[in-house]
Design a protein around this motif. Structure first.
Motif, PDB file in Angstrom:
ATOM      1  N   LEU A 151       0.831  -1.198   0.000  1.00  0.00           N
ATOM      2  CA  LEU A 151       0.000   0.000   0.000  1.00  0.00           C
ATOM      3  C   LEU A 151       0.868   1.250   0.000  1.00  0.00           C
ATOM      4  O   LEU A 151       0.557   2.237  -0.676  1.00  0.00           O
ATOM      5  CB  LEU A 151      -0.909  -0.014   1.228  1.00  0.00           C
ATOM      6  N   PHE A 152       1.988   1.198   0.747  1.00  0.00           N
ATOM      7  CA  PHE A 152       2.937   2.317   0.749  1.00  0.00           C
ATOM      8  C   PHE A 152       3.465   2.561  -0.665  1.00  0.00           C
ATOM      9  O   PHE A 152       3.535   3.708  -1.126  1.00  0.00           O
ATOM     10  CB  PHE A 152       4.088   2.009   1.702  1.00  0.00           C
ATOM     11  N   GLN A 153       3.826   1.509  -1.365  1.00  0.00           N
ATOM     12  CA  GLN A 153       4.342   1.622  -2.723  1.00  0.00           C
ATOM     13  C   GLN A 153       3.292   2.226  -3.651  1.00  0.00           C
ATOM     14  O   GLN A 153       3.594   3.074  -4.503  1.00  0.00           O
ATOM     15  CB  GLN A 153       4.766   0.238  -3.241  1.00  0.00           C
ATOM     16  N   GLN A 154       2.055   1.802  -3.468  1.00  0.00           N
ATOM     17  CA  GLN A 154       0.961   2.320  -4.291  1.00  0.00           C
ATOM     18  C   GLN A 154       0.782   3.820  -4.086  1.00  0.00           C
ATOM     19  O   GLN A 154       0.664   4.580  -5.054  1.00  0.00           O
ATOM     20  CB  GLN A 154      -0.331   1.589  -3.937  1.00  0.00           C
ATOM     21  N   TYR A 155       0.773   4.251  -2.825  1.00  0.00           N
ATOM     22  CA  TYR A 155       0.629   5.684  -2.537  1.00  0.00           C
ATOM     23  C   TYR A 155       1.817   6.481  -3.059  1.00  0.00           C
ATOM     24  O   TYR A 155       1.665   7.605  -3.554  1.00  0.00           O
ATOM     25  CB  TYR A 155       0.480   5.904  -1.028  1.00  0.00           C
ATOM     26  N   GLN A 156       2.998   5.913  -2.939  1.00  0.00           N
ATOM     27  CA  GLN A 156       4.192   6.614  -3.407  1.00  0.00           C
ATOM     28  C   GLN A 156       4.126   6.843  -4.917  1.00  0.00           C
ATOM     29  O   GLN A 156       4.455   7.927  -5.410  1.00  0.00           O
ATOM     30  CB  GLN A 156       5.443   5.817  -3.049  1.00  0.00           C
ATOM     31  N   GLU A 157       3.717   5.830  -5.657  1.00  0.00           N
ATOM     32  CA  GLU A 157       3.615   5.954  -7.111  1.00  0.00           C
ATOM     33  C   GLU A 157       2.565   6.988  -7.494  1.00  0.00           C
ATOM     34  O   GLU A 157       2.770   7.783  -8.432  1.00  0.00           O
ATOM     35  CB  GLU A 157       3.282   4.590  -7.719  1.00  0.00           C
ATOM     36  N   GLN A 158       1.439   7.001  -6.786  1.00  0.00           N
ATOM     37  CA  GLN A 158       0.395   7.984  -7.064  1.00  0.00           C
ATOM     38  C   GLN A 158       0.883   9.405  -6.760  1.00  0.00           C
ATOM     39  O   GLN A 158       0.628  10.341  -7.533  1.00  0.00           O
ATOM     40  CB  GLN A 158      -0.855   7.676  -6.231  1.00  0.00           C
ATOM     41  N   PHE A 159       1.604   9.548  -5.657  1.00  0.00           N
ATOM     42  CA  PHE A 159       2.148  10.853  -5.267  1.00  0.00           C
ATOM     43  C   PHE A 159       3.155  11.344  -6.306  1.00  0.00           C
ATOM     44  O   PHE A 159       3.119  12.500  -6.733  1.00  0.00           O
ATOM     45  CB  PHE A 159       2.816  10.728  -3.895  1.00  0.00           C
ATOM     46  N   ASP A 160       4.069  10.447  -6.712  1.00  0.00           N
ATOM     47  CA  ASP A 160       5.091  10.818  -7.694  1.00  0.00           C
ATOM     48  C   ASP A 160       4.462  11.254  -9.008  1.00  0.00           C
ATOM     49  O   ASP A 160       4.903  12.228  -9.640  1.00  0.00           O
ATOM     50  CB  ASP A 160       6.037   9.640  -7.938  1.00  0.00           C
ATOM     51  N   ALA A 161       3.414  10.523  -9.420  1.00  0.00           N
ATOM     52  CA  ALA A 161       2.766  10.850 -10.691  1.00  0.00           C
ATOM     53  C   ALA A 161       2.012  12.180 -10.606  1.00  0.00           C
ATOM     54  O   ALA A 161       2.056  12.997 -11.537  1.00  0.00           O
ATOM     55  CB  ALA A 161       1.815   9.721 -11.082  1.00  0.00           C
ATOM     56  N   HIS A 162       1.336  12.404  -9.499  1.00  0.00           N
ATOM     57  CA  HIS A 162       0.523  13.611  -9.364  1.00  0.00           C
ATOM     58  C   HIS A 162       1.376  14.872  -9.236  1.00  0.00           C
ATOM     59  O   HIS A 162       1.088  15.905  -9.846  1.00  0.00           O
ATOM     60  CB  HIS A 162      -0.393  13.480  -8.146  1.00  0.00           C
ATOM     61  N   LYS A 211       4.734  15.056  -9.851  1.00  0.00           N
ATOM     62  CA  LYS A 211       5.899  15.050 -10.740  1.00  0.00           C
ATOM     63  C   LYS A 211       7.195  15.269  -9.950  1.00  0.00           C
ATOM     64  O   LYS A 211       7.928  16.237 -10.147  1.00  0.00           O
ATOM     65  CB  LYS A 211       5.736  16.105 -11.835  1.00  0.00           C
ATOM     66  N   THR A 212       7.479  14.343  -9.058  1.00  0.00           N
ATOM     67  CA  THR A 212       8.597  14.502  -8.124  1.00  0.00           C
ATOM     68  C   THR A 212       9.937  13.995  -8.658  1.00  0.00           C
ATOM     69  O   THR A 212      10.952  14.152  -7.984  1.00  0.00           O
ATOM     70  CB  THR A 212       8.285  13.745  -6.815  1.00  0.00           C
ATOM     71  N   HIS A 253      13.472  15.558  -7.906  1.00  0.00           N
ATOM     72  CA  HIS A 253      13.320  16.525  -6.821  1.00  0.00           C
ATOM     73  C   HIS A 253      13.519  15.834  -5.467  1.00  0.00           C
ATOM     74  O   HIS A 253      13.274  14.640  -5.330  1.00  0.00           O
ATOM     75  CB  HIS A 253      11.939  17.172  -6.849  1.00  0.00           C
ATOM     76  N   THR A 254      13.967  16.609  -4.485  1.00  0.00           N
ATOM     77  CA  THR A 254      14.042  16.109  -3.114  1.00  0.00           C
ATOM     78  C   THR A 254      12.721  16.415  -2.422  1.00  0.00           C
ATOM     79  O   THR A 254      12.250  17.557  -2.436  1.00  0.00           O
ATOM     80  CB  THR A 254      15.195  16.778  -2.349  1.00  0.00           C
ATOM     81  N   VAL A 255      12.121  15.390  -1.809  1.00  0.00           N
ATOM     82  CA  VAL A 255      10.806  15.531  -1.191  1.00  0.00           C
ATOM     83  C   VAL A 255      10.914  15.311   0.313  1.00  0.00           C
ATOM     84  O   VAL A 255      11.505  14.322   0.758  1.00  0.00           O
ATOM     85  CB  VAL A 255       9.803  14.520  -1.788  1.00  0.00           C
ATOM     86  N   PHE A 256      10.370  16.241   1.090  1.00  0.00           N
ATOM     87  CA  PHE A 256      10.308  16.092   2.542  1.00  0.00           C
ATOM     88  C   PHE A 256       8.869  15.765   2.933  1.00  0.00           C
ATOM     89  O   PHE A 256       7.927  16.311   2.361  1.00  0.00           O
ATOM     90  CB  PHE A 256      10.731  17.387   3.246  1.00  0.00           C
ATOM     91  N   SER A 257       8.718  14.876   3.897  1.00  0.00           N
ATOM     92  CA  SER A 257       7.379  14.551   4.381  1.00  0.00           C
ATOM     93  C   SER A 257       7.301  14.806   5.879  1.00  0.00           C
ATOM     94  O   SER A 257       8.316  14.765   6.577  1.00  0.00           O
ATOM     95  CB  SER A 257       7.029  13.087   4.082  1.00  0.00           C
ATOM     96  N   ALA A 258       6.086  15.068   6.354  1.00  0.00           N
ATOM     97  CA  ALA A 258       5.859  15.291   7.783  1.00  0.00           C
ATOM     98  C   ALA A 258       4.618  14.523   8.193  1.00  0.00           C
ATOM     99  O   ALA A 258       3.615  14.516   7.473  1.00  0.00           O
ATOM    100  CB  ALA A 258       5.691  16.777   8.078  1.00  0.00           C
TER     101      ALA A 258
END
Length: 213
Positions: free
Chosen positions: A183-194, A196-197, A200-205
């Motif tokens: 599920l983590f992988q699925q969300y990550q792919e959706q986030f990257d696609a939406h 366009k990461t 880029h360096t991405v920070f999460s909180a």
């Protein structure tokens, strides 16, 4: 018996409570928590009582009334159990909480332990002077105060001038968060696609972000 009270025991705070309580093996503990507790079942020697329901109410008036009602129920339970130790995690209505606990301590002779995650609350709408007065009463009432860092201990001692010997530093430690890798992988792919990461360096909180954070 020992009583452990956490009105906010859901989501990551449920994990915190479980991680702490499941490591205590030698004594029976009454765990007074939220009806929204949503983590793993606790060991048999931890007797769970889901009492707090204020966070499910919509208005502040309803939340306050629900919280006070829950603590009045707890008051009579504590008179029945007559615990040796009451360990508190959070104050939601500090002046009310402190006054009631003062009465409980007078009637039962129990010791009170308070964990100061923040030495003063950061919630929006809290008056700093009112909070300092209310929390100062709790720090004086408590027989022991737990903080998570030496810096917090120094700040607590300099702000409230309580006895140093009753403040203990116990590191918070890491919470053992469970998750579904797929599920983590699925969300990550959706986030990257939406967003366009790529490149880029991405920070999460994690958690809710209030102004003070």
């Amino acid at each position: 018996p020992t009583v452990f009270i956490d009105p906010q025991s859901y989501k990551n705070l449920a994990i915190y409570d479980f991680s702490l309580l499941s490591c205590i093996k030698e004594r029976k503990i009454h765990y007074l928590c939220s009806t929204n507790y949503d983590y793993l079942p606790l060991p048999p020697h931890i007797v769970q009582h889901k009492i707090f329901n204020y966070n499910n109410k919509k208005s502040n008036l309803a939340k306050g009334a629900s919280y006070i009602y829950s603590y009045l129920r707890i008051f009579f339970l504590l008179l029945w159990w007559r615990p040796q130790v009451i360990h508190l995690q959070w104050l939601r209505i500090p002046n009310f909480d402190t006054a009631l606990l003062r009465l409980i301590k007078l009637l039962t002779g129990c010791s009170i332990v308070f964990t100061a995650h923040n030495i003063l609350p950061h919630r929006k709408g809290n008056s700093k002077s009112d909070s300092k007065d209310a929390y100062g009463k709790m720090y004086q009432l408590a027989d022991a105060v737990i903080v998570h860092t030496q810096i917090t201990k120094k700040e607590l001692l300099s702000t409230f001038h309580i006895a140093e010997e009753k403040v203990a530093v116990i590191n918070h430690g890491l919470l053992n968060l469970t998750y579904d890798p797929s599920l983590f992988q699925q969300y990550q792919e959706q986030f990257d696609a939406h967003y366009k990461t790529e490149g880029h360096t991405v920070f999460s909180a994690l958690g809710f972000q209030y102004d003070y954070k």
